[in-house]
Design an enzyme around this catalytic site. Structure first.
Site, PDB file in Angstrom:
ATOM      1  N   TYR A 221       0.810  -1.151   0.014  1.00 26.85           N
ATOM      2  CA  TYR A 221      -0.144  -0.130  -0.098  1.00 26.85           C
ATOM      3  C   TYR A 221       0.995   1.351  -0.168  1.00 26.85           C
ATOM      4  O   TYR A 221       2.094   0.978   0.776  1.00 26.85           O
ATOM      5  CB  TYR A 221      -0.887   0.127   1.262  1.00 26.85           C
ATOM      6  CG  TYR A 221      -1.564   1.216   1.424  1.00 26.85           C
ATOM      7  CD1 TYR A 221      -2.924   1.275   1.044  1.00 26.85           C
ATOM      8  CD2 TYR A 221      -1.071   2.289   2.052  1.00 26.85           C
ATOM      9  CE1 TYR A 221      -3.634   2.618   1.226  1.00 26.85           C
ATOM     10  CE2 TYR A 221      -1.933   3.729   2.362  1.00 26.85           C
ATOM     11  CZ  TYR A 221      -3.122   3.673   1.826  1.00 26.85           C
ATOM     12  OH  TYR A 221      -3.804   4.671   1.854  1.00 26.85           O
TER      13      TYR A 221
ATOM     14  N   GLU B 117      -4.106   7.259  -3.132  1.00 30.36           N
ATOM     15  CA  GLU B 117      -3.982   6.011  -2.921  1.00 30.36           C
ATOM     16  C   GLU B 117      -3.586   4.914  -3.712  1.00 30.36           C
ATOM     17  O   GLU B 117      -4.423   5.020  -4.813  1.00 30.36           O
ATOM     18  CB  GLU B 117      -5.384   5.424  -2.030  1.00 30.36           C
ATOM     19  CG  GLU B 117      -5.353   5.873  -0.819  1.00 30.36           C
ATOM     20  CD  GLU B 117      -6.289   5.072  -0.046  1.00 30.36           C
ATOM     21  OE1 GLU B 117      -7.652   5.124  -0.674  1.00 30.36           O
ATOM     22  OE2 GLU B 117      -6.270   4.596   1.120  1.00 30.36           O
TER      23      GLU B 117
END
Lengths: 290, 391
Positions: free
Chosen positions: B109, B197
């Site tokens: 991530y 993101e």
């Protein structure tokens, strides 16, 4: 006494000749604020509202000895105006402009941290010490002189609170709108410290909003350092999650920054937390009678 | 403002961030052409809606043949997708993104957001990719690595090392990761993003990183200097009433109650909602008429509030500072004329030119205008009026 501004404030208006600047500078002058001049690049040498106009803040400060600047510059140029004022050595910078890009403020805040300047705002109504100086856009007549210090994230809610306090036959020592953006120059803690030290102030009213954790930090500070009574109201108890409620900062992300969390933290710190915004004045009066 | 995944991918690609090759389509025919154009043997069909949680809801599907692509597109395109972020009403999928499938060695991530406490952008990385980062943050906070980036120095090699070694990346992957992260910061800064993101950030068998999914949000205040971003706005993803309000400089959020609110200033507007609830009512909306309210914008505000058929009364709560009360009074009258408002309107005007405003309203002698004298009085009257207890 009072805090930050008073009879000795010599005020410069940045964005002096624009529509907002002209209207509100006129209102401040009418109130009796000592406005010594203004800045509008390209209009240096002119006279506006009976005061000299300069091209740069540095020049204006040198010529007038101004120690406060009031900013009405449009949003995408406002951060530059803040940094210009700091670079020129202005002690107190009050930025009214709303809608400043966050990335601009991130840089401006870091820059002024290295300077001697203090920033109030942006996206705020300004600061007023009744009967001495109104440096902002608030309706001056609402703020009668007295002993309650007022700190607020909101604009009109500040007027509402001041009005309620005055209707209880109390008054305001100094009222500061700190602004509702994610990044603001001066936060509750610094102002709580000043009010705590100010002889004229006997009680402090703080108005918060959902979003961020400034009120939580303030609660921790109050618990340890503030002996004067503090009354607080947090706006946005009924606001839905994830929605931006007008102010850029008023958004609840996940479980952080809810009104409930803030109210509980403040109660825990011994603050008189008001549930209904209609009771701010009433509770302040009750607290002062104790 | 938010954009779609395919738009975010194209921005990243412009900055040299590796992304899967893909084509966005809005028909089955186009989808099949896209498959031919992309080539390869495996594809992913991805529903393009702004809400997260698409995978779990069946909006992201792997296809092993063109026939499977067809099957997935038929099942997703034009259909309603309900994820944990759309709410139970879901969202209609109007576009799908067909991408070439890539091999996945490991998922990470990588994200960026403003850290309000330090007042600096923060880059966040985790070895737990492909899952909800909030869940990782609460269940395994040690697996989240954060670096704050001082905008005065920008993104530096040491930031990248802190993240990369924190992720326990092998030495040979560090250079590629550093470049990836540096480009991400550049996008964040130059495009005035407020959120990026990459979840998952994929490490491929060849040792290269690629942004398998991408989400970018932008600072509304900065859109004025990014017309290319503004052009990506998808009106289908936004509430039409909120969008329309924005055109007139109003800030509107629809809620579920029956007491409409028109207020100046965000703080007072939120407080008005709070006090209506406190008095036993339910606010129908948040509406901040802002500092530049004119008769026209106020009238527009009324129209927007009244489009919500649940609204049984309206509470106009104005404390004049920048906004002069006489202006609002004229706006109210004009709005009643143009919109033919029949429901009760409780009006509380205080501050600059309040007396003049009261006079204007009184002279108009309209039956459904109910004057109020303070916040408590106004909210009580508005709640009663909505319940039909006030004639």
């Amino acid at each position: 006494m009072s805090i930050l501004v008073g009879k000795n404030s010599k005020v410069l208006v940045q964005g002096f000749t624009g529509k907002e600047g002209t209207f509100h500078a006129g209102q401040c002058l009418e109130y009796g604020t000592n406005i010594v001049g203004g800045v509008t690049p390209g209009k240096g040498g002119q006279i506006h509202l009976g005061k000299p106009v300069f091209n740069t803040v540095a020049e204006a400060r040198k010529e007038t000895g101004a120690n406060v600047s009031l900013i009405f510059v449009p949003s995408v140029f406002a951060a530059d105006a803040v940094m210009e004022a700091a670079d020129a050595g202005i002690e107190l910078i009050v930025c009214i402009t709303e809608g400043i890009p966050v990335s601009d403020m991130v840089v401006a805040k870091k820059y002024i941290a290295e300077k001697e300047s203090r920033l109030i705002g942006p996206n705020c109504p300004g600061i007023i010490t009744p009967e001495e100086a109104k440096i902002g856009i608030m309706p001056g007549f609402v703020f009668k002189k007295g002993s309650v210090g007022l700190i607020s994230k909101s604009g009109t809610l500040t007027y509402e609170a001041a009005n309620q306090i005055v209707k209880q036959n109390l008054g305001i020592s100094t009222a500061i709108g700190i602004g509702g953006d994610p990044i603001i120059g001066t936060t509750y803690i610094e102002l709580l410290e000043m009010f705590e030290k100010d002889d004229e102030t006997t009680a402090i009213v703080m108005i918060g909003e959902i979003g961020g954790d400034l009120e939580i930090q303030a609660a921790e500070y109050i618990k340890k350092n503030v002996t004067k009574p503090v009354v607080a109201f947090i706006a946005g108890q009924t606001a839905p999650k994830g929605k931006r409620m007008g102010h850029a900062g008023a958004i609840i992300a996940g479980s952080k920054g809810t009104a409930k969390e803030k109210m509980e933290a403040l109660k825990f710190a011994g603050v008189f937390v008001v549930d209904s915004p209609a009771n701010i004045g009433k509770v302040t009066a009750e607290v002062l009678k104790k | 403002m938010n954009i779609h995944e395919y738009q975010a991918q194209s921005i990243l690609a412009n900055y040299g961030v590796p992304v899967p090759s893909g084509i966005v389509v809005d028909s089955l025919k186009e989808a099949m052409t896209a498959v031919t154009e992309l080539g390869g043997r495996q594809w992913v069909v991805k529903a393009q809606i702004h809400a997260g949680g698409r995978g779990k809801a069946g909006g992201v599907k792997l296809a092993n043949s063109p026939a499977e692509v067809e099957e997935h597109v038929k099942r997703i395109l034009g259909k309603k997708l309900v994820t944990h972020q759309t709410g139970p009403e879901g969202k209609i999928v109007k576009k799908v993104y067909i991408t070439k499938a890539i091999d996945i060695k490991k998922e990470y991530y990588l994200g960026m957001v403003l850290d309000r406490t330090s007042e600096m952008p923060v880059m966040i990385a985790s070895s737990e990719g492909g899952v909800e980062i909030e869940e990782v943050a609460s269940s395994a906070p040690e697996k989240i690595i954060k670096v704050r980036i001082d905008p005065l120095i920008g993104f530096r090699s040491f930031h990248a090392r802190k993240l990369g070694y924190g992720l326990k990346l092998p030495k040979e992957q560090m250079k590629d990761f550093s470049q990836f992260a540096a480009k991400l910061y550049k996008v964040y800064r130059e495009k005035d993003a407020n959120l990026i993101e990459i979840n998952p950030l994929v490490l491929q068998e060849n040792g290269k990183f690629i942004a398998l999914d991408a989400k970018i949000g932008f600072d509304d205040n900065a859109l004025i200097r990014h017309p290319e971003i503004l052009a990506m706005r998808d009106p289908d993803e936004e509430d039409p009433a909120e969008l329309e309000a924005g055109h007139y400089g109003l800030s509107y959020v629809k809620l579920n109650g029956n007491v409409g609110c028109m207020v100046n200033g965000a703080g007072l507007a939120m407080s008005t909602m709070d006090i209506i609830k406190h008095e036993g009512g339910e606010p129908a909306n948040f509406l901040d008429v802002g500092g530049t309210a004119t008769a026209e914008t106020v009238a527009k505000g009324f129209q927007i509030i009244l489009r919500d058929k649940n609204v049984k009364s309206i509470f106009v709560n104005i404390f004049g500072g920048i906004v002069r009360c006489d202006r609002i009074a004229n706006g109210i009258l004009e709005a009643i004329k143009t919109t033919k408002v029949k429901i009760p309107i409780v009006v509380r005007l205080d501050g600059t030119n309040a007396e003049k405003a009261a006079q204007i309203l009184q002279n108009a002698s309209l039956e459904n205008i109910i004057p109020a004298f303070n916040l408590a009085d106004g909210s009580q009257k508005a709640v009663k009026a909505a319940k039909g207890e006030l004639s």
